[in-house]
Design a protein around this motif. Structure first.
Motif, short mmCIF file in Angstrom:
data_model
loop_
_atom_site.label_atom_id
_atom_site.label_comp_id
_atom_site.label_asym_id
_atom_site.label_seq_id
_atom_site.Cartn_x
_atom_site.Cartn_y
_atom_site.Cartn_z
N UNK A 1 0.85 -1.18 0.00
CA UNK A 1 0.00 0.00 0.00
C UNK A 1 0.90 1.25 0.00
N UNK A 2 0.56 2.19 -0.84
CA UNK A 2 1.34 3.43 -0.89
C UNK A 2 0.95 4.36 0.26
N UNK A 3 1.81 5.34 0.50
CA UNK A 3 1.48 6.34 1.51
C UNK A 3 0.16 7.02 1.15
N UNK A 4 0.01 7.38 -0.11
CA UNK A 4 -1.22 8.04 -0.57
C UNK A 4 -2.45 7.21 -0.21
N UNK A 5 -2.42 5.93 -0.54
CA UNK A 5 -3.57 5.07 -0.28
C UNK A 5 -3.87 4.96 1.21
N UNK A 6 -2.82 4.86 2.02
CA UNK A 6 -3.01 4.72 3.46
C UNK A 6 -3.45 6.03 4.11
N UNK A 7 -2.97 7.15 3.60
CA UNK A 7 -3.26 8.44 4.23
C UNK A 7 -4.56 9.07 3.75
N UNK A 8 -4.99 8.75 2.55
CA UNK A 8 -6.15 9.42 1.94
C UNK A 8 -7.39 9.41 2.84
N UNK A 9 -7.78 8.28 3.45
CA UNK A 9 -8.98 8.32 4.30
C UNK A 9 -8.85 9.26 5.50
N UNK A 10 -7.65 9.36 6.05
CA UNK A 10 -7.44 10.23 7.20
C UNK A 10 -7.49 11.70 6.78
N UNK A 11 -6.90 12.00 5.63
CA UNK A 11 -6.95 13.37 5.12
C UNK A 11 -8.40 13.73 4.77
N UNK A 12 -9.11 12.80 4.14
CA UNK A 12 -10.51 13.07 3.78
C UNK A 12 -11.36 13.33 5.02
N UNK A 13 -11.09 12.60 6.09
CA UNK A 13 -11.83 12.82 7.34
C UNK A 13 -11.58 14.24 7.85
N UNK A 14 -10.35 14.71 7.76
CA UNK A 14 -10.03 16.08 8.19
C UNK A 14 -10.70 17.11 7.26
N UNK A 15 -10.74 16.83 5.97
CA UNK A 15 -11.40 17.75 5.04
C UNK A 15 -12.90 17.80 5.31
N UNK A 16 -13.50 16.67 5.65
CA UNK A 16 -14.92 16.65 6.02
C UNK A 16 -15.15 17.44 7.31
N UNK A 17 -14.25 17.28 8.28
CA UNK A 17 -14.37 18.03 9.54
C UNK A 17 -14.23 19.53 9.27
N UNK A 18 -13.35 19.89 8.33
CA UNK A 18 -13.21 21.29 7.92
C UNK A 18 -14.54 21.82 7.41
N UNK A 19 -15.15 21.09 6.47
CA UNK A 19 -16.41 21.53 5.87
C UNK A 19 -17.50 21.67 6.93
N UNK A 20 -17.56 20.71 7.84
CA UNK A 20 -18.57 20.76 8.90
C UNK A 20 -18.37 21.97 9.80
N UNK A 21 -17.13 22.20 10.23
CA UNK A 21 -16.85 23.35 11.10
C UNK A 21 -17.14 24.66 10.38
N UNK A 22 -16.81 24.72 9.11
CA UNK A 22 -17.05 25.94 8.33
C UNK A 22 -18.55 26.20 8.21
N UNK A 23 -19.32 25.15 7.96
CA UNK A 23 -20.77 25.32 7.82
C UNK A 23 -21.42 25.73 9.15
N UNK A 24 -20.74 25.44 10.25
CA UNK A 24 -21.23 25.85 11.57
C UNK A 24 -20.71 27.22 11.98
N UNK A 25 -19.97 27.88 11.07
CA UNK A 25 -19.47 29.21 11.35
C UNK A 25 -18.23 29.25 12.22
N UNK A 26 -17.52 28.15 12.32
CA UNK A 26 -16.32 28.08 13.16
C UNK A 26 -15.08 28.07 12.26
N UNK A 27 -14.78 29.24 11.68
CA UNK A 27 -13.71 29.34 10.68
C UNK A 27 -12.34 28.97 11.25
#
Length: 123
Positions: A1-27
């Motif tokens: 497994x490449x670093x990209x493959x192993x890290x992608x789900x964790x990065x995506x989780x952080x990007x989702x958390x970013x979107x959620x926090x932003x939509x809640x007005x917590x820039x």
């Protein structure tokens, strides 16, 4: 497994958390999730560039000229230097930090990076 493959789900989780926090007005909280995504994904050119792209979009959305200019330079650096390992470990990627300065990695991000290494070693 490449670093990209192993890290992608964790990065995506952080990007989702970013979107959620932003939509809640917590820039500020939202941007911290982008910093985490940067630390986690900075050893993959694609994930490193994605983190800087999101930071650029964040700067544009909030009218932060310094962040936008910093992210353009950092995106170019991520695109051209990551593959050669020319990254400062732990650097959070925002324009408020020198792009050359290594930083301590938070315990929560270190746990994730250890999981990524473990996944790589299992394949």
């Amino acid at each position: 497994m490449t670093f990209y493959q192993a890290a992608k789900p964790f990065v995506q989780k952080k990007l989702n958390a970013y979107s959620n926090a932003l939509s809640e007005g917590r820039a500020k909280d939202a941007f911290r999730h982008l910093e985490d995504a940067h630390v986690i994904g900075q050893h993959s050119t694609k994930l490193h560039c994605v983190a800087h792209f999101y930071m650029l979009k964040h700067g544009l959305k909030h009218g932060d000229v310094k962040e936008c200019l910093g992210q353009i330079l950092r995106f170019i650096g991520a695109f051209t230097k990551t593959a050669f390992g020319l990254i400062p470990n732990g650097n959070t990627g925002g324009a408020n930090i020198s792009p050359f300065k290594p930083l301590p990695i938070s315990q929560s991000n270190q746990i994730i990076l250890d999981k990524i290494k473990h996944a790589q070693s299992q394949s």
